[in-house]
Design a protein around this motif. Structure first.
Motif, PDB file in Angstrom:
ATOM      1  N   ALA A 135      70.068  88.411  53.248  1.00  0.00           N
ATOM      2  CA  ALA A 135      69.044  89.426  53.498  1.00  0.00           C
ATOM      3  C   ALA A 135      67.903  88.800  54.277  1.00  0.00           C
ATOM      4  O   ALA A 135      67.618  87.621  54.159  1.00  0.00           O
ATOM      5  CB  ALA A 135      68.532  89.987  52.169  1.00  0.00           C
ATOM      6  N   GLN A 136      67.272  89.632  55.073  1.00  0.00           N
ATOM      7  CA  GLN A 136      66.165  89.140  55.878  1.00  0.00           C
ATOM      8  C   GLN A 136      64.883  89.110  55.052  1.00  0.00           C
ATOM      9  O   GLN A 136      64.679  89.959  54.178  1.00  0.00           O
ATOM     10  CB  GLN A 136      65.932  90.048  57.091  1.00  0.00           C
ATOM     11  N   SER A 137      64.015  88.156  55.350  1.00  0.00           N
ATOM     12  CA  SER A 137      62.713  88.098  54.689  1.00  0.00           C
ATOM     13  C   SER A 137      61.732  87.352  55.577  1.00  0.00           C
ATOM     14  O   SER A 137      62.138  86.634  56.489  1.00  0.00           O
ATOM     15  CB  SER A 137      62.813  87.405  53.324  1.00  0.00           C
ATOM     16  N   VAL A 138      60.467  87.556  55.320  1.00  0.00           N
ATOM     17  CA  VAL A 138      59.413  86.805  55.996  1.00  0.00           C
ATOM     18  C   VAL A 138      58.439  86.287  54.961  1.00  0.00           C
ATOM     19  O   VAL A 138      58.197  86.944  53.945  1.00  0.00           O
ATOM     20  CB  VAL A 138      58.654  87.649  57.046  1.00  0.00           C
ATOM     21  N   THR A 139      57.881  85.122  55.242  1.00  0.00           N
ATOM     22  CA  THR A 139      56.876  84.517  54.377  1.00  0.00           C
ATOM     23  C   THR A 139      55.630  84.242  55.198  1.00  0.00           C
ATOM     24  O   THR A 139      55.681  83.498  56.184  1.00  0.00           O
ATOM     25  CB  THR A 139      57.379  83.195  53.776  1.00  0.00           C
ATOM     26  N   GLN A 140      54.542  84.847  54.816  1.00  0.00           N
ATOM     27  CA  GLN A 140      53.265  84.555  55.461  1.00  0.00           C
ATOM     28  C   GLN A 140      52.586  83.489  54.628  1.00  0.00           C
ATOM     29  O   GLN A 140      52.345  83.671  53.435  1.00  0.00           O
ATOM     30  CB  GLN A 140      52.440  85.826  55.588  1.00  0.00           C
ATOM     31  N   LEU A 141      52.312  82.381  55.262  1.00  0.00           N
ATOM     32  CA  LEU A 141      51.959  81.170  54.536  1.00  0.00           C
ATOM     33  C   LEU A 141      50.522  81.163  54.027  1.00  0.00           C
ATOM     34  O   LEU A 141      50.193  80.364  53.155  1.00  0.00           O
ATOM     35  CB  LEU A 141      52.201  79.960  55.433  1.00  0.00           C
ATOM     36  N   ASP A 142      49.686  82.028  54.551  1.00  0.00           N
ATOM     37  CA  ASP A 142      48.284  82.061  54.141  1.00  0.00           C
ATOM     38  C   ASP A 142      47.895  83.485  53.776  1.00  0.00           C
ATOM     39  O   ASP A 142      48.139  84.398  54.556  1.00  0.00           O
ATOM     40  CB  ASP A 142      47.372  81.570  55.274  1.00  0.00           C
ATOM     41  N   SER A 143      47.277  83.666  52.623  1.00  0.00           N
ATOM     42  CA  SER A 143      46.820  85.005  52.264  1.00  0.00           C
ATOM     43  C   SER A 143      45.493  85.327  52.955  1.00  0.00           C
ATOM     44  O   SER A 143      45.213  86.503  53.221  1.00  0.00           O
ATOM     45  CB  SER A 143      46.652  85.124  50.751  1.00  0.00           C
ATOM     46  N   HIS A 144      44.684  84.300  53.225  1.00  0.00           N
ATOM     47  CA  HIS A 144      43.411  84.471  53.912  1.00  0.00           C
ATOM     48  C   HIS A 144      43.243  83.353  54.935  1.00  0.00           C
ATOM     49  O   HIS A 144      43.609  82.204  54.669  1.00  0.00           O
ATOM     50  CB  HIS A 144      42.227  84.412  52.930  1.00  0.00           C
ATOM     51  N   VAL A 145      42.684  83.714  56.094  1.00  0.00           N
ATOM     52  CA  VAL A 145      42.325  82.729  57.110  1.00  0.00           C
ATOM     53  C   VAL A 145      40.909  83.064  57.574  1.00  0.00           C
ATOM     54  O   VAL A 145      40.628  84.218  57.907  1.00  0.00           O
ATOM     55  CB  VAL A 145      43.293  82.768  58.302  1.00  0.00           C
ATOM     56  N   SER A 146      40.045  82.054  57.589  1.00  0.00           N
ATOM     57  CA  SER A 146      38.661  82.243  58.032  1.00  0.00           C
ATOM     58  C   SER A 146      38.409  81.436  59.291  1.00  0.00           C
ATOM     59  O   SER A 146      38.742  80.237  59.331  1.00  0.00           O
ATOM     60  CB  SER A 146      37.687  81.793  56.939  1.00  0.00           C
ATOM     61  N   VAL A 147      37.848  82.075  60.299  1.00  0.00           N
ATOM     62  CA  VAL A 147      37.508  81.397  61.550  1.00  0.00           C
ATOM     63  C   VAL A 147      36.119  81.844  61.980  1.00  0.00           C
ATOM     64  O   VAL A 147      35.604  82.867  61.509  1.00  0.00           O
ATOM     65  CB  VAL A 147      38.524  81.708  62.668  1.00  0.00           C
TER      66      VAL A 147
END
Lengths: 115, 114
Positions: free
Chosen positions: B1-13
């Motif tokens: 099955a396909q899946s994606v993982t977003q490695l950061d829940s928050h990013v601040s710049v």
């Protein structure tokens, strides 16, 4: 302007009550979708419809029902069987599901809360 | 099955600095990948899509993403952040069987400070 209209923007449900969320599109799209969004989670598919008078369950259909009597309309009913209905609900459409790789067009969403 | 993982829940710049939002995918075949953006209390809007053509994909508002098969990644970048970029970003993979369902990541909230 063409687009998807969801109403109401905010909705409150009492215990044991069924509520219906409206989704109307004037894009002449065949396929329509309902997603549920909870904080910190991705979108989860509730129901989808490829064509008028046809719809299929998605991943989390329990406690929900839909109808597709007209091409432009795909209302979602949250029934009393849905024990945790508080969420942001998004309706979307695509011209045709089977062409692949086409983008989803989204409405602005309905926030449903339980009183 | 396909899946994606977003490695950061928050990013601040800070405004004017580069943006990097990371996404890894899992798929047994060459996937179709997308990035969507959601501004507060709004629906999602497509930023860009990868469909097995060029590996570097350019999207709207100056965003781009590079498909790296060897790393199973599809990171979203922008050279210079703008205040209006503050939003939630979703990495999405599309199945290629049956319904071709879209599978959404959990999202990364981008915060941009002046």
């Amino acid at each position: 302007d063409g687009g998807i209209t969801q109403s109401p923007k905010y909705l409150f449900r009492k215990e044991g009550q069924n509520v219906t969320l409206s989704c109307e599109q004037n894009l002449n799209h065949d396929a329509m979708y309902w997603y549920r969004q909870d904080p910190g989670q991705g979108l989860r598919l509730i129901y989808y419809s490829q064509i008028v008078n046809d719809f299929q369950k998605g991943d989390i259909a329990e406690g929900y029902s839909v109808s597709r009597e007209k091409k432009e309309s795909f209302p979602l009913t949250v029934t009393s069987a849905q024990k945790n209905p508080t969420a942001f609900y998004l309706c979307a459409s695509t011209p045709s599901q089977w062409r692949g790789n086409e983008k989803l067009f989204f409405g602005s969403g309905t926030q449903l809360s339980v009183l | 099955a396909q899946s994606v993982t977003q490695l950061d829940s928050h990013v601040s710049v800070s405004e004017g600095t580069p943006v990097l939002l990371r996404c890894n995918y899992s798929s047994s075949y060459s996937p179709s990948l997308f990035w969507y953006v959601q501004h507060p209390n709004k629906g999602l809007q497509l930023l860009l899509k990868y469909t097995s053509a060029a590996t570097l994909v350019k999207g709207i508002n100056g965003f781009e993403a590079e498909f790296k098969k060897s790393e199973t990644s599809f990171h979203l970048t922008k050279p210079s952040a703008h205040m209006s970029d503050a939003a939630e970003y979703f990495c999405v993979v599309r199945g290629n069987t049956g319904f071709q369902k879209l599978v959404f990541g959990t999202g990364t909230r981008l915060l941009v400070s002046p």
